[in-house]
Design a protein around this motif. Structure first.
Motif, mmCIF file in Angstrom:
data_model
loop_
_atom_site.group_PDB
_atom_site.id
_atom_site.type_symbol
_atom_site.label_atom_id
_atom_site.label_comp_id
_atom_site.label_asym_id
_atom_site.label_seq_id
_atom_site.Cartn_x
_atom_site.Cartn_y
_atom_site.Cartn_z
ATOM 1 N N PRO A 130 0.677 -1.318 0.021
ATOM 2 C CA PRO A 130 0.040 -0.079 0.027
ATOM 3 C C PRO A 130 0.761 1.162 -0.183
ATOM 4 O O PRO A 130 1.927 1.216 0.574
ATOM 5 C CB PRO A 130 -0.725 -0.011 1.289
ATOM 6 N N LEU A 131 0.290 2.432 -0.624
ATOM 7 C CA LEU A 131 1.113 3.628 -0.565
ATOM 8 C C LEU A 131 0.470 4.533 0.264
ATOM 9 O O LEU A 131 -0.866 4.684 0.014
ATOM 10 C CB LEU A 131 1.141 3.957 -2.171
ATOM 11 N N PRO A 132 1.156 5.629 0.651
ATOM 12 C CA PRO A 132 0.583 6.996 1.347
ATOM 13 C C PRO A 132 0.051 7.876 0.268
ATOM 14 O O PRO A 132 0.125 7.479 -0.878
ATOM 15 C CB PRO A 132 1.797 7.495 1.999
ATOM 16 N N GLY A 133 -0.790 8.781 0.659
ATOM 17 C CA GLY A 133 -1.163 9.834 0.002
ATOM 18 C C GLY A 133 -2.585 9.536 -0.897
ATOM 19 O O GLY A 133 -3.058 8.472 -0.612
ATOM 20 N N ALA A 134 -2.966 10.220 -1.923
ATOM 21 C CA ALA A 134 -4.240 10.143 -2.407
ATOM 22 C C ALA A 134 -4.120 10.569 -3.975
ATOM 23 O O ALA A 134 -2.897 11.095 -4.253
ATOM 24 C CB ALA A 134 -5.310 10.863 -1.682
ATOM 25 N N ASP A 135 -4.967 10.149 -4.721
ATOM 26 C CA ASP A 135 -4.802 10.386 -6.261
ATOM 27 C C ASP A 135 -5.540 11.808 -6.391
ATOM 28 O O ASP A 135 -6.753 11.779 -6.746
ATOM 29 C CB ASP A 135 -5.619 9.338 -7.072
ATOM 30 N N ASN A 136 -4.838 13.028 -6.373
ATOM 31 C CA ASN A 136 -5.211 13.927 -6.235
ATOM 32 C C ASN A 136 -4.254 15.305 -6.755
ATOM 33 O O ASN A 136 -3.512 15.209 -6.214
ATOM 34 C CB ASN A 136 -5.807 14.524 -4.947
ATOM 35 N N THR A 137 -4.723 15.621 -8.001
ATOM 36 C CA THR A 137 -3.979 17.020 -8.437
ATOM 37 C C THR A 137 -4.689 18.165 -8.384
ATOM 38 O O THR A 137 -4.156 19.119 -9.077
ATOM 39 C CB THR A 137 -3.022 16.498 -9.716
ATOM 40 N N GLU A 138 -5.838 18.201 -7.979
ATOM 41 C CA GLU A 138 -6.791 19.298 -8.299
ATOM 42 C C GLU A 138 -6.117 20.338 -7.153
ATOM 43 O O GLU A 138 -5.607 20.078 -6.158
ATOM 44 C CB GLU A 138 -8.022 18.828 -7.639
ATOM 45 N N GLY A 139 -6.243 21.770 -7.550
ATOM 46 C CA GLY A 139 -6.213 22.862 -6.859
ATOM 47 C C GLY A 139 -4.650 23.220 -7.047
ATOM 48 O O GLY A 139 -4.306 24.277 -6.452
ATOM 49 N N HIS A 140 -4.086 22.876 -7.766
ATOM 50 C CA HIS A 140 -2.477 23.141 -8.245
ATOM 51 C C HIS A 140 -2.604 23.817 -9.589
ATOM 52 O O HIS A 140 -3.141 23.336 -10.476
ATOM 53 C CB HIS A 140 -1.633 22.115 -8.207
ATOM 54 N N GLY A 141 -1.993 24.930 -9.545
ATOM 55 C CA GLY A 141 -1.978 25.884 -10.728
ATOM 56 C C GLY A 141 -1.098 25.277 -11.979
ATOM 57 O O GLY A 141 -0.374 24.358 -11.542
ATOM 58 N N ALA A 142 -1.061 25.940 -12.981
ATOM 59 C CA ALA A 142 -0.334 25.302 -14.089
ATOM 60 C C ALA A 142 1.265 25.609 -13.524
ATOM 61 O O ALA A 142 1.573 26.532 -13.057
ATOM 62 C CB ALA A 142 -0.415 26.376 -15.314
ATOM 63 N N LEU A 143 1.981 24.629 -14.036
ATOM 64 C CA LEU A 143 3.426 24.799 -13.837
ATOM 65 C C LEU A 143 4.127 26.276 -14.539
ATOM 66 O O LEU A 143 3.560 26.781 -15.493
ATOM 67 C CB LEU A 143 4.140 23.541 -14.355
ATOM 68 N N ASP A 144 4.977 26.590 -13.631
ATOM 69 C CA ASP A 144 5.640 27.788 -14.553
ATOM 70 C C ASP A 144 6.496 27.461 -15.481
ATOM 71 O O ASP A 144 7.406 26.702 -15.230
ATOM 72 C CB ASP A 144 6.439 28.839 -13.225
ATOM 73 N N PRO A 145 6.123 27.939 -16.684
ATOM 74 C CA PRO A 145 6.873 27.701 -17.803
ATOM 75 C C PRO A 145 8.342 28.019 -17.785
ATOM 76 O O PRO A 145 9.204 27.247 -18.646
ATOM 77 C CB PRO A 145 6.314 28.281 -19.217
ATOM 78 N N ARG A 146 8.759 28.851 -17.049
ATOM 79 C CA ARG A 146 10.232 29.232 -16.888
ATOM 80 C C ARG A 146 11.068 28.060 -16.231
ATOM 81 O O ARG A 146 12.259 28.091 -16.156
ATOM 82 C CB ARG A 146 10.277 30.350 -16.148
ATOM 83 N N HIS A 147 10.478 27.165 -15.456
ATOM 84 C CA HIS A 147 10.971 26.152 -14.736
ATOM 85 C C HIS A 147 11.093 25.017 -15.609
ATOM 86 O O HIS A 147 11.667 23.959 -15.260
ATOM 87 C CB HIS A 147 10.313 25.673 -13.282
ATOM 88 N N TRP A 148 10.345 24.901 -16.786
ATOM 89 C CA TRP A 148 10.208 23.686 -17.565
ATOM 90 C C TRP A 148 11.758 23.514 -18.158
ATOM 91 O O TRP A 148 12.204 24.307 -18.978
ATOM 92 C CB TRP A 148 9.327 23.847 -18.563
ATOM 93 N N PRO A 149 12.369 22.446 -18.104
ATOM 94 C CA PRO A 149 13.802 22.058 -18.490
ATOM 95 C C PRO A 149 13.824 21.774 -20.205
ATOM 96 O O PRO A 149 12.692 21.115 -20.594
ATOM 97 C CB PRO A 149 14.354 21.078 -17.731
ATOM 98 N N ASP A 150 14.679 22.103 -20.717
ATOM 99 C CA ASP A 150 14.950 21.562 -22.094
ATOM 100 C C ASP A 150 15.425 20.152 -22.304
ATOM 101 O O ASP A 150 15.156 19.412 -23.055
ATOM 102 C CB ASP A 150 15.792 22.596 -22.879
ATOM 103 N N ARG A 151 16.252 19.662 -21.498
ATOM 104 C CA ARG A 151 16.827 18.512 -21.256
ATOM 105 C C ARG A 151 17.062 17.937 -19.787
ATOM 106 O O ARG A 151 16.908 18.654 -18.957
ATOM 107 C CB ARG A 151 18.381 18.448 -21.935
ATOM 108 N N LEU A 152 17.277 16.702 -19.954
ATOM 109 C CA LEU A 152 17.638 15.890 -18.678
ATOM 110 C C LEU A 152 19.172 15.677 -18.536
ATOM 111 O O LEU A 152 19.725 15.459 -19.685
ATOM 112 C CB LEU A 152 16.727 14.728 -18.392
ATOM 113 N N CYS B 137 18.976 13.492 -22.608
ATOM 114 C CA CYS B 137 17.750 13.598 -23.060
ATOM 115 C C CYS B 137 16.983 14.833 -23.204
ATOM 116 O O CYS B 137 16.829 15.572 -22.235
ATOM 117 C CB CYS B 137 16.701 12.394 -22.774
ATOM 118 N N ALA B 138 16.396 14.993 -24.413
ATOM 119 C CA ALA B 138 15.430 16.198 -24.630
ATOM 120 C C ALA B 138 13.951 15.938 -23.796
ATOM 121 O O ALA B 138 13.703 14.476 -23.995
ATOM 122 C CB ALA B 138 15.312 16.395 -26.136
ATOM 123 N N VAL B 139 13.328 16.900 -23.319
ATOM 124 C CA VAL B 139 12.109 16.510 -22.927
ATOM 125 C C VAL B 139 10.862 17.202 -23.869
ATOM 126 O O VAL B 139 11.240 17.902 -24.444
ATOM 127 C CB VAL B 139 11.850 16.991 -21.436
#
Length: 476
Positions: free
Chosen positions: A99-121, A136-138
């Motif tokens: 069993p895993l902790p937590g819950a299946d819920n992503t509601e309430g979180h706004g869009a990710l800040d595009p400035r933080h989105w990486p080009d590569r890993l 790798c490119a993302v």
């Protein structure tokens, strides 16, 4: 006649040998050149490629690193070869996934800040779960579903429905989920963890575990899914630890360690053990702190970043016990290892590179010396803690606000231990309001320690009395 598990093991050796030969040739290396790079005689490489001997796990990790396979050779050895692909049969213990902790819920979180989105890993210290540090490119952020929809994307893949992010759906989704985690880590640098961010990380992590479970049930090792799940578990546990929820944090760290071990992911194991070490230190458990600290270094003694962290954590454990000799010895060992970090170390642990690495070293050393001063009452040790912590505090990047707050409180406490309560009260007063609002467990621990020192022999000092009055007015 050899039968059963022995023959199955030899089959995996043969597959390992074929993969090793292919990778070596692709890298343009002879057996002699590869042997020199990994520290083994070329005859060992020859026997491995011929499938004539079992590959030592330490050598497998070095081969993966030198050949930059992203852990694919380790995955060959980790994957059983005699498991039927029929329904109801698993490559790994199904207990890995629940069993895993937590819950299946992503509601309430706004869009990710595009400035933080990486080009590569790699990004924010997160390597690609499939290809390691290969660069790798993302996918573009616009090509991925919204966060709530990502919860169902893995299920769609397993069920065989339309790919959620392009023709090469599985790698793209793994790359995209890694980029999402990098964004969430960057957000945490800039603002304290909130309920929504915790829910997003845990919701995506639970979806990853279901995806891994489903892939596992088809008879295929969920290598990339488990590596990424271990990274998510480390962040989920850290967020819970920051909020003082140590039981849930330990549960996530435990799951992450099992997932990392299932795919022999040494960097993930080391970082998870490091955070577990911090968790038990916050609980005041000296013996467990030292045990986990030693464990970090034992993951792979050839990786200097791991032995550096091990030395720092052992220094703090010995400081808690008041053992000045061992504390200082491990600080010196950590400094020597840190000075010799190589390219692989800095690819796997980029937070130890450059000015940020120096800041983290000074922070850990200052913490150990402050702990030792508390345990021994030695003011000269406290003054050395002041010097190390002041250097660290001066070089904290602006976006790491919580780190700056924590280090300011530690610097104030070091001044109190050094016999200058006026300086301690002045420093702490500058951040008192932020510290009282903070919910992070490490900030709270620093504040409690400082207040216990100031409320002791320094309670009648005018500056301390004024500070305590401000604290009472603020409701602290």
């Amino acid at each position: 006649m050899i039968t059963g598990p022995a023959r199955a093991g030899e089959a995996s050796w043969a597959e390992f040998g074929r993969q090793l030969r292919s990778r070596r040739r692709a890298a343009g290396l002879t057996q002699l050149q590869l042997g020199l790079r990994v520290g083994y005689h070329h005859s060992v490489v020859s026997k491995l490629e011929a499938g004539l001997r079992e590959p030592p796990i330490g050598l497998v990790r070095r081969l993966d690193s030198v050949l930059e396979t992203g852990g694919e050779l380790a995955a060959v050895i980790a994957a059983p070869r005699d498991v039927p692909h029929g329904p109801g049969r698993f490559l790994a213990d199904p207990g890995l996934f629940s069993p895993l902790p937590g819950a299946d819920n992503t509601e309430g979180h706004g869009a990710l800040d595009p400035r933080h989105w990486p080009d590569r890993l790699p990004a924010e210290g997160l390597a690609c779960p499939l290809h390691g540090t290969a660069g790798c490119a993302v996918p573009d952020r616009s090509e991925l579903p919204a966060l709530p929809e990502l919860l169902g994307a893995s299920s769609a893949l397993v069920a065989g429905s339309a790919p959620p992010c392009g023709a090469d759906a599985e790698p793209d989704l793994l790359h995209g989920l890694t980029a999402v985690l990098a964004c969430l880590i960057r957000e945490t640098f800039q603002q304290p963890p909130d309920d929504h961010r915790v829910a997003v990380v845990e919701g995506l992590l639970r979806a990853l575990a279901r995806w891994a479970d489903a892939v596992n049930a088809t008879g295929r090792l969920p290598y990339g899914q488990l590596r990424l799940a271990a990274q998510y578990a480390q962040v989920a546990g850290r967020l819970r630890m920051d909020r003082g929820q140590s039981a849930v944090a330990m549960a996530w760290f435990g799951h992450g360690l099992r997932w990392a071990d299932a795919v022999q992911d040494a960097p993930a194991r080391a970082t998870l053990l490091s955070d577990t070490c911090t968790l038990v230190r916050l609980d005041g458990d000296t013996h467990s702190t030292l045990a986990y600290a030693v464990g970090v270094g034992e993951v792979d003694t050839g990786r200097r970043w791991m032995t550096t962290l091990s030395g720092l954590y052992q220094a703090r454990g010995h400081a808690m016990a008041g053992n000045a000799v061992e504390c200082r010895r491990h600080i010196a060992l950590a400094r020597r290892k840190f000075a010799r970090l190589d390219r692989r170390d800095l690819l796997e642990a980029p937070w130890l590179a450059g000015a940020e690495g120096e800041m983290r070293m000074d922070s850990a050393i200052g913490g150990a010396l402050r702990d030792l001063a508390v345990a021994t009452g030695d003011r000269s040790t406290a003054r050395r803690a002041v010097s190390a912590t002041a250097r660290s505090c001066a070089s904290v990047p602006p976006e790491m606000r919580t780190t700056r707050l924590l280090l300011t409180l530690r610097l104030a406490d070091s001044w109190a231990c050094a016999g200058d309560p006026a300086a301690a009260a002045a420093l702490a007063g500058e951040v008192l309001a932020d510290a009282l609002r903070a919910r992070e467990s490490m900030v709270s621990a620093e504040l409690r320690g400082l207040h216990s020192r100031l409320a002791g022999q320094w309670r009648d000092v005018p500056e301390v009395r004024a500070y305590r009055e401000r604290l009472l007015d603020a409701g602290g």
